[in-house]
Design a protein around this motif. Sequence first.
Motif, mmCIF file in Angstrom:
data_model
loop_
_atom_site.group_PDB
_atom_site.id
_atom_site.type_symbol
_atom_site.label_atom_id
_atom_site.label_comp_id
_atom_site.label_asym_id
_atom_site.label_seq_id
_atom_site.Cartn_x
_atom_site.Cartn_y
_atom_site.Cartn_z
ATOM 1 N N ILE A 1 0.900 -1.382 0.113
ATOM 2 C CA ILE A 1 0.024 -0.253 0.100
ATOM 3 C C ILE A 1 1.120 1.400 0.040
ATOM 4 N N GLY A 2 1.761 1.044 -0.581
ATOM 5 C CA GLY A 2 3.386 2.091 -0.051
ATOM 6 C C GLY A 2 2.304 3.487 -1.370
ATOM 7 N N PRO A 3 2.505 2.481 -2.396
ATOM 8 C CA PRO A 3 2.182 4.057 -3.274
ATOM 9 C C PRO A 3 0.505 5.114 -3.531
ATOM 10 N N ILE A 4 -0.316 4.134 -2.612
ATOM 11 C CA ILE A 4 -1.291 4.632 -1.792
ATOM 12 C C ILE A 4 -1.266 6.041 -0.618
ATOM 13 N N VAL A 5 -0.788 5.605 0.246
ATOM 14 C CA VAL A 5 -0.381 6.211 1.027
ATOM 15 C C VAL A 5 0.541 7.481 0.797
ATOM 16 N N THR A 6 1.785 6.610 0.384
ATOM 17 C CA THR A 6 2.604 8.249 -0.020
ATOM 18 C C THR A 6 1.685 9.585 -0.501
ATOM 19 N N ALA A 7 0.953 9.205 -2.091
ATOM 20 C CA ALA A 7 0.361 9.948 -2.742
ATOM 21 C C ALA A 7 -0.795 10.590 -2.263
ATOM 22 N N SER A 8 -1.367 9.809 -1.149
ATOM 23 C CA SER A 8 -1.930 10.789 0.317
ATOM 24 C C SER A 8 -1.438 11.866 0.953
ATOM 25 N N ILE A 9 -0.522 10.785 1.472
ATOM 26 C CA ILE A 9 0.547 11.964 1.928
ATOM 27 C C ILE A 9 0.764 13.480 1.343
ATOM 28 N N ILE A 10 1.752 13.478 -0.348
ATOM 29 C CA ILE A 10 1.719 14.676 -1.231
ATOM 30 C C ILE A 10 0.543 14.755 -0.987
ATOM 31 N N LEU A 11 -0.833 14.716 -1.461
ATOM 32 C CA LEU A 11 -1.925 15.984 -1.544
ATOM 33 C C LEU A 11 -2.318 16.395 0.004
ATOM 34 N N GLN A 12 -2.260 15.633 0.832
ATOM 35 C CA GLN A 12 -2.539 15.896 2.012
ATOM 36 C C GLN A 12 -1.451 17.584 2.236
ATOM 37 N N LEU A 13 -0.386 17.600 1.743
ATOM 38 C CA LEU A 13 0.525 18.361 2.184
ATOM 39 C C LEU A 13 0.281 19.446 1.013
ATOM 40 N N LEU A 14 -0.255 19.401 0.282
ATOM 41 C CA LEU A 14 -0.202 20.564 -0.933
ATOM 42 C C LEU A 14 -1.674 20.555 -0.494
ATOM 43 N N VAL A 15 -2.375 20.498 -0.267
ATOM 44 C CA VAL A 15 -4.307 20.573 0.182
ATOM 45 C C VAL A 15 -3.437 21.201 1.629
ATOM 46 N N GLY A 16 -3.219 21.054 2.520
ATOM 47 C CA GLY A 16 -2.819 21.556 3.682
ATOM 48 C C GLY A 16 -2.093 22.854 3.914
ATOM 49 N N ALA A 17 -0.796 23.074 2.454
ATOM 50 C CA ALA A 17 -0.594 23.852 2.828
ATOM 51 C C ALA A 17 -0.896 25.329 2.007
ATOM 52 N N GLY A 18 -2.173 25.111 0.880
ATOM 53 C CA GLY A 18 -2.932 25.693 0.797
ATOM 54 C C GLY A 18 -2.165 25.736 -0.667
ATOM 55 N N ILE A 19 -1.338 24.573 -1.076
ATOM 56 C CA ILE A 19 -0.394 25.063 -2.638
ATOM 57 C C ILE A 19 -1.848 24.535 -4.137
ATOM 58 N N ILE A 20 -1.862 23.821 -3.932
ATOM 59 C CA ILE A 20 -3.302 23.610 -3.868
ATOM 60 C C ILE A 20 -5.309 23.879 -3.455
ATOM 61 N N LYS A 21 -5.817 24.550 -4.000
ATOM 62 C CA LYS A 21 -7.162 25.478 -2.681
ATOM 63 C C LYS A 21 -8.683 24.735 -3.421
ATOM 64 N N LEU A 22 -8.198 23.364 -2.317
ATOM 65 C CA LEU A 22 -9.749 22.823 -2.976
ATOM 66 C C LEU A 22 -10.541 22.704 -1.606
ATOM 67 N N ASP A 23 -12.024 23.568 -1.179
ATOM 68 C CA ASP A 23 -13.007 22.854 -0.364
ATOM 69 C C ASP A 23 -13.344 21.489 -0.483
ATOM 70 N N LEU A 24 -12.566 20.630 0.154
ATOM 71 C CA LEU A 24 -13.036 19.169 0.437
ATOM 72 C C LEU A 24 -13.943 19.057 1.132
ATOM 73 N N THR A 25 -15.302 20.425 1.853
ATOM 74 C CA THR A 25 -16.499 19.967 1.710
ATOM 75 C C THR A 25 -17.667 20.683 0.888
ATOM 76 N N ASN A 26 -16.939 20.738 -0.492
ATOM 77 C CA ASN A 26 -18.060 21.247 -2.278
ATOM 78 C C ASN A 26 -17.791 19.760 -2.199
ATOM 79 N N PRO A 27 -18.767 19.319 -2.025
ATOM 80 C CA PRO A 27 -18.908 17.992 -3.456
ATOM 81 C C PRO A 27 -17.741 17.560 -4.920
ATOM 82 N N ASP A 28 -17.951 19.378 -5.775
ATOM 83 C CA ASP A 28 -17.171 19.153 -6.715
ATOM 84 C C ASP A 28 -15.565 19.370 -6.685
#
Length: 492
Positions: free
Chosen positions: A80-107
């Motif tokens: 599951i290494g690739p799944i976990v690593t991808a999740s970490i990268i995306l969480q860091l990008l969203v958490g740092a505001g580099i990717i601006k997504l409102d995860l309460t928005n369905p789209d």
Amino acid sequence: MVDQVLRALQPYFERIPSVSRPVGHVPFNQKLMWTIAVLLLYFVLSNVPVFGLDPSSIDIFQQYRALFAGATGSIIALGIGPIVTASIILQLLVGAGIIKLDLTNPDDRAAYQDFQRFLVFVMIALEALPQILGGFLKPNPVIAEQLGVSLSFIAFLIFIQLFIGGVLIVYMDEVVSKWGIGSGVSLFILAGIAQSIITGLFNWVTPPNAQMPAGIIPRWFWIAQNYGIDALLSADGLAFLMIQGGLLALMTTVAIILLVVYAEGTRVEIPLAHAAVRGARGRFPIKLIYASVLPMIFVRALQANIQIIGMVLYNRGITIFGEYVGSQPISGIMYLISPVRSPYDWVPSLVKSNPYFADLPTWMIGLHLLIDALILIAGGILFAVFWVETSGMDAKTVANQIARSGMQVPGFRRSPQVLERILQRYIPKVTIIGGALIGILTLVANMLGTIGNVSGTGLLLAVSIAYRFYQDLAKEQLTEMHPMIRRVLGEE
């Protein structure tokens, strides 16, 4: 800028095949069938070896195998290494505001999930290629000669097999998440750790260059046959029983299991009542370990990927970050940030019994333990916060879910905003406390050792996953008997 590129590419991400969600309710028996079928397939794949792999190859995930699941030398070696690593990268990008997504928005949530799926496939390739190009997964020259092909062609076949295995893990995880019970990632971790614990208890095979059997129970029989009672009751004999005899690992394992079960059962319950149905009441539980033990997977996955970079650099002759023996760092910063897994990693006399650490300064051993403690506790808090915010467990999302089900807190106005303010009093605090607590429990378990060398992180994961799997089974049976409850839980 990044989120604009992401949105522009989303139509292409949507074309990546995925497992379709069921339409309507899936019966409990069918969910159980899918879960068992995927589990059996996982065990089958873990015993399918990679064709053309040389026996001298090194498993760089060996120290993290309990977390990444999979099996050394099999086509699902990436686990599951690739799944976990991808999740970490995306969480860091969203958490740092580099990717601006409102995860309460369905789209925005759909865009997040589509990009995550694409990123997982990228990480499968990025985790397989360095192992092959770095010389860790070696093509077998005998097979190449027998087939009359080059070593490069065999290396390409190894990459294709690992990529296919990684893709199978992704879709097996989706099948369990959408059609089964729980999640595939959790199921694979639990299966691998349970297998390691059983092997650690009952394995009668004596490893090479060892005197005693690998399993704890066979080891006790061997000790009883070769040591007298007087020798065992001496100070040195008791220390021998505790460490080499596995008593400390056994006691630690039992204690951690009890502590995790207790922590999982500790919660704050917010009373709820249905606005339209008089007498319909319930409670929303906020557990002490609110984000579960998933943050520990992210912490160890991050460490594992850093260690992989260090190993690749060392294999290329760059030793500034540390030197390695196999997959074990023995010096430099890579040693300091490597995980502590047993007393042999932090008790000075035991550490120095390893020839590679004989001249290691005592202060460096202590610093190694301190850094690992900081990584676990701080990382547990950080990833717990990220997980709650990105997985729909934050106060705002939960408040909206409760409001949609028709429930409200007695004595308060029926409004998502009111519910959010009430939940905001508890969820952020519990998230931080729970993240720190799970980091401390992991540290203690790692320091004392566990059965089957599954690591403290692996043991905590297994216990928490098993406990939640039991709860999921109970919930599925309850909703099967009382369909109205599915509406309250927002499943219909």
